[in-house]
Design an enzyme around this catalytic site. Structure first.
Site, mmCIF file in Angstrom:
data_model
loop_
_atom_site.group_PDB
_atom_site.id
_atom_site.type_symbol
_atom_site.label_atom_id
_atom_site.label_comp_id
_atom_site.label_asym_id
_atom_site.label_seq_id
_atom_site.Cartn_x
_atom_site.Cartn_y
_atom_site.Cartn_z
ATOM 1 N N LYS A 54 6.308 36.400 -23.828
ATOM 2 C CA LYS A 54 7.130 36.844 -22.715
ATOM 3 C C LYS A 54 8.220 36.559 -22.428
ATOM 4 O O LYS A 54 9.059 36.455 -22.100
ATOM 5 C CB LYS A 54 6.029 36.217 -20.731
ATOM 6 C CG LYS A 54 4.663 36.867 -21.270
ATOM 7 C CD LYS A 54 4.500 36.194 -19.917
ATOM 8 C CE LYS A 54 2.574 37.426 -20.038
ATOM 9 N NZ LYS A 54 1.331 36.224 -18.913
ATOM 10 N N SER A 81 0.689 33.852 -24.445
ATOM 11 C CA SER A 81 2.083 34.175 -23.061
ATOM 12 C C SER A 81 3.992 33.570 -23.877
ATOM 13 O O SER A 81 4.435 34.277 -23.338
ATOM 14 C CB SER A 81 1.570 33.586 -21.883
ATOM 15 O OG SER A 81 0.243 34.856 -21.270
ATOM 16 N N SER A 129 4.169 33.825 -14.458
ATOM 17 C CA SER A 129 3.086 34.918 -15.779
ATOM 18 C C SER A 129 2.017 35.799 -15.584
ATOM 19 O O SER A 129 1.164 36.026 -15.883
ATOM 20 C CB SER A 129 2.042 33.766 -16.920
ATOM 21 O OG SER A 129 1.948 33.823 -18.132
ATOM 22 N N LYS A 172 7.994 27.993 -21.820
ATOM 23 C CA LYS A 172 6.722 29.042 -21.630
ATOM 24 C C LYS A 172 5.030 28.631 -22.070
ATOM 25 O O LYS A 172 5.127 28.770 -23.104
ATOM 26 C CB LYS A 172 6.915 30.612 -21.641
ATOM 27 C CG LYS A 172 5.656 31.500 -21.410
ATOM 28 C CD LYS A 172 6.340 31.631 -20.105
ATOM 29 C CE LYS A 172 4.498 32.667 -19.786
ATOM 30 N NZ LYS A 172 3.907 31.773 -18.807
#
Length: 386
Positions: A60, A57, A120, A227
């Site tokens: 992202k 993730s 997320s 993140k």
């Protein structure tokens, strides 16, 4: 009248790598990790930083950057709406982290961004990618173009969320470059990354409130991003940042064995950087740093500046070994034009030059009239006074 001159004006800073400033042995429990001082750009810690990882993730971050670019250019607005496809909706039903959007929903760019950054949401990633580029594959091309622009030479993106794909890979070094770019270029949008909760007022059901996945945000520690990531093959990862006063550190780690280890070890790394190093401001862009001697000008001194911020990060208690001076041919003969290059700022550590920066005139200096020049020249010949 020119002679080689040195003007000493600072007694601190360095640009050595960590190896030049040995500190006590330090390690964290991650397969790969990196720590950077944001202002100076100095790398304070590294562990197998070019090892290929699956960014999960953390991907992202790039998804957000691509959209931030489009917002900046005016091609998108935060209140623009995106129609949710069945393709995007299916991700909310498959057990992945989700914003829980519904087929046919019209969702604003801002809500999708918050669903990506805070919750997320993989479904939000696909919806936004399709809304921007038509397909997620086309959006991945935009992501890779931006990665190349930033200098992420060991990265390839195949999707917008970081879901399992062997061809979606990066390194902690590249994730650091991406994180630095995000903070530097989009400080306003970066504030989304420190928000602890996001409530999605969804269609056809009660609002859903989800917390930010970043564990450091809840520790009253000064963390404001960035993140998390998790894939079974990669284990746990985290790109994190902390700001204390004017100082900021960015860390990226991957291959933490557990969620708790990710949290503890990331905090340990950031704390180590704060505890063992100081960041020194040397100069600010376009601000006067000193003045140099002028010959036959309407002023006897000219103010000078550098064209970039200069910060240096050094181990604590090492300032006494640092010096800086401006080297120039002087006194400088008038007239002098604003922004004229006048000399070189040289930085030394233990008398070894480690950095050089050009210095420029901060102002115009006009030449004296003929009579004044004659008088000043006579003075110099008699008294040696410039």
């Amino acid at each position: 009248m020119d002679e080689f001159k040195k003007f000493l004006f600072y007694c601190f800073f360095s640009y050595f790598s960590l190896a030049a400033f040995p500190v006590s042995a330090f390690d964290i429990k991650a397969r790969t990790a990196i720590l950077q001082d944001y202002l100076s750009g100095e790398i304070l810690y590294e562990k197998d930083i070019q090892r290929s990882i699956y960014p999960a993730s953390m991907t992202k971050i790039m998804t957000s950057i691509v959209v931030f670019d489009l917002l900046k250019s005016g091609d998108l607005n935060l209140d623009d709406k995106v129609m949710v496809s069945e393709n995007a909706w299916r991700l909310s039903q498959s057990g992945y982290s989700s914003m829980f959007i519904m087929v046919g929903d019209e969702v604003s760019i801002e809500d999708l961004l918050k669903g990506i950054i805070i919750a997320s949401g993989n479904d939000a990633c696909v919806a936004l990618a399709e809304g921007v580029a038509g397909t997620e594959e086309e959006f991945a091309i935009m992501m890779n173009s931006k990665a190349a622009e930033i200098g992420m030479i060991n990265t390839n993106f195949t999707n917008s969320s970081g879901i399992n794909d062997p061809d979606n890979y990066s390194t902690v070094e590249d994730i650091l470059l991406m994180s630095n770019y995000l903070i530097k270029n989009y400080p306003v949008y970066y504030s989304y990354f420190k928000e602890k909760t996001f409530t999605w007022d969804r269609t056809g059901g009660d609002p859903i409130t989800q917390g930010n996945r970043n564990p450091l945000l809840y520790k009253n520690y000064g963390a404001d991003g960035i993140k998390t990531g998790y894939l079974a093959v990669e284990k746990y990862s985290l790109a994190s940042s902390i700001k204390k006063g004017e100082r900021r550190l960015i860390a990226v780690g991957s291959g933490f064995e557990t969620k708790n280890s990710r949290s503890r070890q990331s905090k340990k790394l950031l704390t180590w950087g704060l505890t063992n190093f100081d960041t020194i401001q040397i100069a600010k862009t376009d601000e006067e740093i000193s003045n140099l001697d002028v010959w036959l000008g309407k002023k006897d001194k000219v103010q000078v500046y550098v064209k970039n911020d200069i910060y240096k990060t050094i181990p604590k208690a090492r300032k006494k070994h640092l010096k800086a001076y401006i080297e120039y041919n002087g006194p400088i003969l008038a007239p002098i034009e604003k922004d004229q290059e006048l000399g070189i700022l040289k930085i030394l550590y233990k008398d070894e030059i480690i950095n050089e920066f050009k210095v420029y005139a901060f102002e115009d200096i006009k030449k004296l009239n003929v009579i004044s020049r004659i008088i000043k020249s006579i003075n110099y010949l008699i008294w040696g006074d410039v």
